[in-house]
Write a protein that holds these residues in place. Structure first.
Motif, PDB file in Angstrom:
ATOM      1  N   GLN A  36       1.790  36.911  -9.557  1.00  0.00           N
ATOM      2  CA  GLN A  36       2.435  36.227  -8.444  1.00  0.00           C
ATOM      3  C   GLN A  36       3.215  37.232  -7.595  1.00  0.00           C
ATOM      4  OE1 GLN A  36       3.641  31.936  -9.440  1.00  0.00           O
ATOM      5  NE2 GLN A  36       4.215  33.103 -11.252  1.00  0.00           N
ATOM      6  N   ARG A  37       3.360  36.888  -6.331  1.00  0.00           N
ATOM      7  CA  ARG A  37       4.024  37.794  -5.403  1.00  0.00           C
ATOM      8  C   ARG A  37       5.524  37.518  -5.356  1.00  0.00           C
ATOM      9  NH1 ARG A  37      -0.380  37.237  -0.429  1.00  0.00           N
ATOM     10  NH2 ARG A  37      -2.177  37.966  -1.642  1.00  0.00           N
ATOM     11  N   PRO A  38       6.334  38.564  -5.139  1.00  0.00           N
ATOM     12  CA  PRO A  38       7.783  38.332  -5.029  1.00  0.00           C
ATOM     13  C   PRO A  38       8.104  37.515  -3.781  1.00  0.00           C
ATOM     14  CG  PRO A  38       7.227  40.593  -4.426  1.00  0.00           C
ATOM     15  CD  PRO A  38       5.982  39.990  -4.991  1.00  0.00           C
ATOM     16  N   GLU A  39       9.160  36.735  -3.855  1.00  0.00           N
ATOM     17  CA  GLU A  39       9.592  35.917  -2.720  1.00  0.00           C
ATOM     18  C   GLU A  39      11.080  36.154  -2.455  1.00  0.00           C
ATOM     19  OE1 GLU A  39       6.312  32.312  -3.288  1.00  0.00           O
ATOM     20  OE2 GLU A  39       8.399  31.951  -3.821  1.00  0.00           O
ATOM     21  N   LEU A  40      11.422  37.417  -2.336  1.00  0.00           N
ATOM     22  CA  LEU A  40      12.808  37.787  -2.113  1.00  0.00           C
ATOM     23  C   LEU A  40      13.281  37.318  -0.741  1.00  0.00           C
ATOM     24  CD1 LEU A  40      12.587  41.434  -3.507  1.00  0.00           C
ATOM     25  CD2 LEU A  40      13.300  39.366  -4.715  1.00  0.00           C
ATOM     26  N   TRP A  41      14.521  36.841  -0.692  1.00  0.00           N
ATOM     27  CA  TRP A  41      15.148  36.390   0.553  1.00  0.00           C
ATOM     28  C   TRP A  41      14.314  35.336   1.279  1.00  0.00           C
ATOM     29  CZ3 TRP A  41      14.373  41.927   0.208  1.00  0.00           C
ATOM     30  CH2 TRP A  41      15.431  42.587  -0.410  1.00  0.00           C
ATOM     31  N   SER A  42      13.574  34.540   0.507  1.00  0.00           N
ATOM     32  CA  SER A  42      12.752  33.462   1.078  1.00  0.00           C
ATOM     33  C   SER A  42      11.721  33.983   2.074  1.00  0.00           C
ATOM     34  CB  SER A  42      13.634  32.398   1.736  1.00  0.00           C
ATOM     35  OG  SER A  42      14.480  31.792   0.779  1.00  0.00           O
ATOM     36  N   LEU A  43      11.205  35.181   1.811  1.00  0.00           N
ATOM     37  CA  LEU A  43      10.122  35.732   2.613  1.00  0.00           C
ATOM     38  C   LEU A  43       8.813  35.509   1.864  1.00  0.00           C
ATOM     39  CD1 LEU A  43      11.746  39.102   3.757  1.00  0.00           C
ATOM     40  CD2 LEU A  43      11.506  36.989   5.075  1.00  0.00           C
ATOM     41  N   TYR A  44       7.831  34.917   2.555  1.00  0.00           N
ATOM     42  CA  TYR A  44       6.590  34.520   1.903  1.00  0.00           C
ATOM     43  C   TYR A  44       5.409  35.280   2.503  1.00  0.00           C
ATOM     44  CZ  TYR A  44       9.710  30.778   0.514  1.00  0.00           C
ATOM     45  OH  TYR A  44      10.778  30.087   0.008  1.00  0.00           O
ATOM     46  N   ASN A  45       4.600  35.847   1.623  1.00  0.00           N
ATOM     47  CA  ASN A  45       3.418  36.608   2.036  1.00  0.00           C
ATOM     48  C   ASN A  45       2.195  35.705   1.888  1.00  0.00           C
ATOM     49  OD1 ASN A  45       1.299  38.347   2.408  1.00  0.00           O
ATOM     50  ND2 ASN A  45       1.953  39.857   0.891  1.00  0.00           N
ATOM     51  N   GLY A  46       1.670  35.233   3.001  1.00  0.00           N
ATOM     52  CA  GLY A  46       0.531  34.330   2.973  1.00  0.00           C
ATOM     53  C   GLY A  46      -0.805  35.009   3.158  1.00  0.00           C
ATOM     54  N   ARG A  47      -0.836  36.335   3.048  1.00  0.00           N
ATOM     55  CA  ARG A  47      -2.093  37.059   3.264  1.00  0.00           C
ATOM     56  C   ARG A  47      -3.056  36.793   2.110  1.00  0.00           C
ATOM     57  NH1 ARG A  47      -1.375  43.215   4.530  1.00  0.00           N
ATOM     58  NH2 ARG A  47      -0.288  42.209   6.280  1.00  0.00           N
ATOM     59  N   ILE A  48      -4.257  36.376   2.435  1.00  0.00           N
ATOM     60  CA  ILE A  48      -5.269  36.110   1.420  1.00  0.00           C
ATOM     61  C   ILE A  48      -6.596  36.738   1.847  1.00  0.00           C
ATOM     62  CG2 ILE A  48      -4.244  33.965   0.581  1.00  0.00           C
ATOM     63  CD1 ILE A  48      -6.251  32.445   2.298  1.00  0.00           C
ATOM     64  N   ARG A  49      -7.450  36.968   0.850  1.00  0.00           N
ATOM     65  CA  ARG A  49      -8.788  37.489   1.116  1.00  0.00           C
ATOM     66  C   ARG A  49      -9.784  36.335   1.184  1.00  0.00           C
ATOM     67  NH1 ARG A  49      -9.030  41.793  -3.721  1.00  0.00           N
ATOM     68  NH2 ARG A  49      -8.304  39.907  -4.762  1.00  0.00           N
ATOM     69  N   ARG A  50     -10.959  36.621   1.699  1.00  0.00           N
ATOM     70  CA  ARG A  50     -11.997  35.603   1.809  1.00  0.00           C
ATOM     71  C   ARG A  50     -12.272  34.980   0.438  1.00  0.00           C
ATOM     72  NH1 ARG A  50     -15.807  34.506   5.572  1.00  0.00           N
ATOM     73  NH2 ARG A  50     -15.315  36.438   6.701  1.00  0.00           N
ATOM     74  N   GLY A  51     -12.285  33.653   0.390  1.00  0.00           N
ATOM     75  CA  GLY A  51     -12.555  32.940  -0.850  1.00  0.00           C
ATOM     76  C   GLY A  51     -11.307  32.550  -1.604  1.00  0.00           C
ATOM     77  N   GLU A  52     -10.182  33.221  -1.349  1.00  0.00           N
ATOM     78  CA  GLU A  52      -8.929  32.874  -2.003  1.00  0.00           C
ATOM     79  C   GLU A  52      -8.238  31.740  -1.254  1.00  0.00           C
ATOM     80  OE1 GLU A  52      -7.551  37.218  -3.797  1.00  0.00           O
ATOM     81  OE2 GLU A  52      -6.814  36.558  -1.828  1.00  0.00           O
ATOM     82  N   HIS A  53      -7.291  31.115  -1.911  1.00  0.00           N
ATOM     83  CA  HIS A  53      -6.423  30.161  -1.224  1.00  0.00           C
ATOM     84  C   HIS A  53      -5.074  30.151  -1.920  1.00  0.00           C
ATOM     85  CE1 HIS A  53      -7.894  27.475  -4.468  1.00  0.00           C
ATOM     86  NE2 HIS A  53      -6.773  26.781  -4.282  1.00  0.00           N
ATOM     87  N   VAL A  54      -4.140  29.470  -1.328  1.00  0.00           N
ATOM     88  CA  VAL A  54      -2.794  29.437  -1.878  1.00  0.00           C
ATOM     89  C   VAL A  54      -2.340  27.986  -2.002  1.00  0.00           C
ATOM     90  CG1 VAL A  54      -1.783  29.736   0.433  1.00  0.00           C
ATOM     91  CG2 VAL A  54      -0.410  30.224  -1.575  1.00  0.00           C
ATOM     92  N   ARG A  55      -1.752  27.658  -3.134  1.00  0.00           N
ATOM     93  CA  ARG A  55      -1.099  26.365  -3.300  1.00  0.00           C
ATOM     94  C   ARG A  55       0.364  26.546  -2.897  1.00  0.00           C
ATOM     95  NH1 ARG A  55      -4.397  23.930  -7.402  1.00  0.00           N
ATOM     96  NH2 ARG A  55      -6.506  24.653  -6.895  1.00  0.00           N
ATOM     97  N   VAL A  56       0.877  25.609  -2.153  1.00  0.00           N
ATOM     98  CA  VAL A  56       2.243  25.722  -1.650  1.00  0.00           C
ATOM     99  C   VAL A  56       3.039  24.505  -2.097  1.00  0.00           C
ATOM    100  CG1 VAL A  56       3.684  26.011   0.394  1.00  0.00           C
ATOM    101  CG2 VAL A  56       1.372  26.972   0.362  1.00  0.00           C
TER     102      VAL A  56
END
Length: 313
Positions: free
Chosen positions: A174-194
């Motif tokens: 999992q990616r760090p979410e320091l200071w409520s900064l969110y990295n939404g970068r994904i590669r083809r075929g990936e997705h993110v649950r929010v």
């Protein structure tokens, strides 16, 4: 931002957010952040209390415009009829687009095999149906109503929970979410649950529902229902569950703390017939809703985490 009904009026020169307002502001920020970062989000909706709150938060984030994403329900075909009726009324009122991903269609297509026997459930089959729908529609983000207080595996999850091109979740990546900064970068075929309400508790959800005067399905309030007891839980007597020898249905005053497939969702004995009474009841309980009413979480100690690794909500 409007403060919840009943909250004290504050001096506009010295405005402090209440607890619910702070949670609401964080969730609205996350909705807008996803809409700005990702191209094709979808909001997962079960008809339950958490997804009802998600819809209200989406309204706060985007109205008077339409939502920049559709709403999707993964329907097992064994849902409580009161919930399906509520879903359709609510979506009609909102005027938003609803996608229904059907587990029965997955069975008919041979994508999954239906379980048989008295302990059979379609709940686990939802994962394949969900992943197929995400791939079919090209969704790169899916909002869900999971909260950290529900279950230990969900407590491990960040606001942005990344899934690989097989839909799988690895809690160690999992990616760090320091200071409520969110990295939404994904590669083809990936997705993110929010999970915009990840920091909310069950009590927060109910207090928000009362404050916002939100309607909920009738099964959340105490009502008489034919039930039977199995493994310490009260299940609805329905055509979807095969009784085991010795199990005898009886009528009791119950309500539900969570919404799911009728084959694995238990009721609790209750006399809480109003939302305010539900809040009082939840405030005094020491057992999480999934720990008390979801059979699928009792299979093993790691049952939820195993399902999430496979692509579950």
């Amino acid at each position: 931002m409007r403060h919840p009904r009943g909250a004290a009026k504050l001096n506009p020169l010295h405005y402090e957010l209440s607890h619910l307002e702070s949670l609401e502001a964080e969730s609205v920020y996350i909705f807008r952040e996803v809409a700005a970062e990702l191209e094709h989000p979808v909001l997962l909706f079960s008809g339950g209390k958490d997804s009802i709150v998600l819809l209200r938060l989406a309204e706060k984030a985007f109205r008077p415009a339409r939502f920049p994403f559709p709403i999707m329900h993964v329907d097992t075909g064994h849902n409580f009829p009161e919930v399906i009726e509520f879903r359709d009324r609510l979506i009609e009122r909102l005027g938003e687009r609803l996608i229904v991903a059907s587990v029965q269609d997955s069975i008919d297509k041979g994508r999954v095999v239906e379980e048989r026997g008295p302990r059979a459930s379609r709940n686990r089959l939802q994962t394949t149906t969900l992943l197929d729908a995400i791939a079919e529609h090209g969704f790169d983000a899916a909002f869900g109503g999971a909260r950290r207080d529900e279950e230990r595996a969900r407590a491990k999850e960040r606001m942005f929970s990344f899934r690989d091109d097989f839909g799988q979740w690895d809690p160690k990546r999992q990616r760090p979410e320091l200071w409520s900064l969110y990295n939404g970068r994904i590669r083809r075929g990936e997705h993110v649950r929010v999970f915009p309400i990840s920091n909310w508790t069950e009590l927060d959800v109910w207090q928000y529902i009362v404050a916002e005067r939100l309607a909920v399905p009738s099964i959340y309030l105490a009502h008489p229902r034919r039930v039977f007891q199995r493994d310490g839980m009260l299940y609805a007597h329905s055509p979807y569950v095969e009784l085991i020898e010795g199990e005898v249905p009886f009528e009791a005053s119950v309500r539900y703390r969570t919404v799911g497939d009728m084959t694995c969702t238990g009721a609790v004995r209750s006399g809480a017939a109003t939302l305010e009474q539900v809040v009082s009841e939840i405030a005094s309980t020491r057992i999480t809703e999934r720990g008390e009413t979801r059979a699928d979480d009792r299979v093993t100690e790691a049952a939820m985490e195993d399902r999430k690794r496979e692509g579950y909500f």
